[in-house]
Each structure stands twice: as C-alpha cells, then as structure tokens.
Design a protein around this motif. Structure first.
Motif, PDB file in Angstrom:
ATOM      1  N   GLN A  38       0.798  -1.219   0.000  1.00 29.83           N
ATOM      2  CA  GLN A  38       0.000   0.000   0.000  1.00 29.83           C
ATOM      3  C   GLN A  38       0.835   1.274   0.000  1.00 29.83           C
ATOM      4  N   LEU A  39       2.144   1.151   0.185  1.00 26.77           N
ATOM      5  CA  LEU A  39       3.008   2.328   0.045  1.00 26.77           C
ATOM      6  C   LEU A  39       2.894   2.906  -1.360  1.00 26.77           C
ATOM      7  N   TYR A  40       2.649   2.036  -2.344  1.00 30.74           N
ATOM      8  CA  TYR A  40       2.566   2.478  -3.736  1.00 30.74           C
ATOM      9  C   TYR A  40       1.288   3.263  -4.019  1.00 30.74           C
ATOM     10  N   ARG A  41       0.343   3.223  -3.103  1.00 27.70           N
ATOM     11  CA  ARG A  41      -0.850   4.055  -3.189  1.00 27.70           C
ATOM     12  C   ARG A  41      -0.532   5.474  -2.722  1.00 27.70           C
ATOM     13  N   ASP A  42       0.360   5.577  -1.741  1.00 29.76           N
ATOM     14  CA  ASP A  42       0.586   6.841  -1.042  1.00 29.76           C
ATOM     15  C   ASP A  42       1.890   7.552  -1.382  1.00 29.76           C
ATOM     16  N   SER A  43       2.816   6.839  -1.993  1.00 29.37           N
ATOM     17  CA  SER A  43       4.139   7.408  -2.277  1.00 29.37           C
ATOM     18  C   SER A  43       4.531   7.086  -3.702  1.00 29.37           C
ATOM     19  N   SER A  44       5.399   7.915  -4.247  1.00 27.86           N
ATOM     20  CA  SER A  44       5.878   7.656  -5.605  1.00 27.86           C
ATOM     21  C   SER A  44       6.893   6.511  -5.579  1.00 27.86           C
ATOM     22  N   ASP A  45       7.013   5.871  -6.711  1.00 32.11           N
ATOM     23  CA  ASP A  45       7.998   4.805  -6.859  1.00 32.11           C
ATOM     24  C   ASP A  45       9.399   5.342  -6.563  1.00 32.11           C
ATOM     25  N   VAL A  88       4.578  -8.886  -4.672  1.00 32.23           N
ATOM     26  CA  VAL A  88       3.686  -7.924  -4.019  1.00 32.23           C
ATOM     27  C   VAL A  88       3.909  -6.523  -4.581  1.00 32.23           C
ATOM     28  N   VAL A  89       5.157  -6.133  -4.749  1.00 32.15           N
ATOM     29  CA  VAL A  89       5.475  -4.803  -5.276  1.00 32.15           C
ATOM     30  C   VAL A  89       4.965  -4.665  -6.712  1.00 32.15           C
ATOM     31  N   ASP A  90       5.229  -5.664  -7.546  1.00 33.81           N
ATOM     32  CA  ASP A  90       4.768  -5.609  -8.939  1.00 33.81           C
ATOM     33  C   ASP A  90       3.251  -5.499  -9.011  1.00 33.81           C
ATOM     34  N   THR A  91       2.553  -6.264  -8.187  1.00 39.64           N
ATOM     35  CA  THR A  91       1.096  -6.236  -8.169  1.00 39.64           C
ATOM     36  C   THR A  91       0.584  -4.887  -7.667  1.00 39.64           C
ATOM     37  N   PHE A 111      -1.788  -2.368  -9.628  1.00 42.19           N
ATOM     38  CA  PHE A 111      -3.090  -2.053  -9.043  1.00 42.19           C
ATOM     39  C   PHE A 111      -3.266  -0.559  -8.833  1.00 42.19           C
ATOM     40  N   TYR A 112      -2.275   0.082  -8.214  1.00 38.81           N
ATOM     41  CA  TYR A 112      -2.435   1.495  -7.896  1.00 38.81           C
ATOM     42  C   TYR A 112      -2.280   2.394  -9.116  1.00 38.81           C
ATOM     43  N   SER A 113      -1.683   1.899 -10.181  1.00 37.99           N
ATOM     44  CA  SER A 113      -1.613   2.692 -11.405  1.00 37.99           C
ATOM     45  C   SER A 113      -2.870   2.519 -12.243  1.00 37.99           C
TER      46      SER A 113
END
Length: 115
Positions: A61-68, A91-94, A98-100
């Motif tokens: 869920q960090l990828y929802r809230d922070s940039s790569d 998990v990171v790839d998914t 998902f968030y993109s």
C-alpha cells in the motif's frame, strides 16, 4: 539525512508475519519515515514465515501513497530470505499495477458483478 532501522520481528513481536494488522503497523512506520524524507531500512532478520497479506499491507500500500521514486530512495530491506524476496517482488509488482490502474480494475470488477 537520518536513517531509521526497524526490525519486523520487533514490531510484530513474533517471527510469524502473517496478519494484515501487523503489516499495518509496519506500514505506518515506513510511511511516516518516507513522508519525513528519512531513509528507512526494514530488517527481516529472524522472520520464519511471511504471507502476501502481511506484505501487501506493510509494503504494497506504500505504492498508493508514495511515488515509486520516493520508495526507491528512502526504503531498503535487509536480512530477507530468497523466498521472501521473491514474494516481496511479486507484491510490489502487483501493487504498482493495481495502484496505477486501480480505477480500471474496479470498473472491470463492477462490470463482471453487474453493478
């Protein structure tokens, strides 16, 4: 720039990292450090078992809230087994996908369900 080190076993209180609720506590610490532009190293030392539910909550869920870029700049992992590293990568790839494309995925699910 300060560096924060967190021990997964220290946060969870067990070498079994299986509960999303435990992942949420880890996520909150990581999110706070990234928002404060602090480098954070997450140690998986002594973790005996880890699930995707835990990692989805702790890291995904960090990828929802922070940039790569911010995640790559401020977050590093240490002492993680090869098997858990494979799980983390999945998990990171998914999460990135998902968030993109979350809106598209949500609409597809609604279409399938007829909503």
């Amino acid at each position: 720039m300060s560096n924060v080190m967190i021990s997964i076993v220290g946060i969870v209180g067990s070498p079994l990292c299986v509960e999303a609720e435990d992942g949420q506590r880890v996520y909150e610490l990581i999110k706070k450090a990234i928002s404060e532009k602090k480098k954070i190293t997450v140690s998986f030392l002594n973790v005996k078992m880890m699930t995707s539910a835990f990692l989805n909550t702790a890291i995904g869920q960090l990828y929802r809230d922070s940039s790569d870029d911010d995640i790559k700049t401020f977050l590093s992992v240490d002492d993680i087994s090869d098997n858990d590293l494979v799980l983390l990568k999945r998990v990171v790839d998914t999460a990135k996908l998902f968030y993109s494309k979350g809106d598209e995925i949500g609409q597809s699910i609604n279409d399938i369900l007829g909503e």
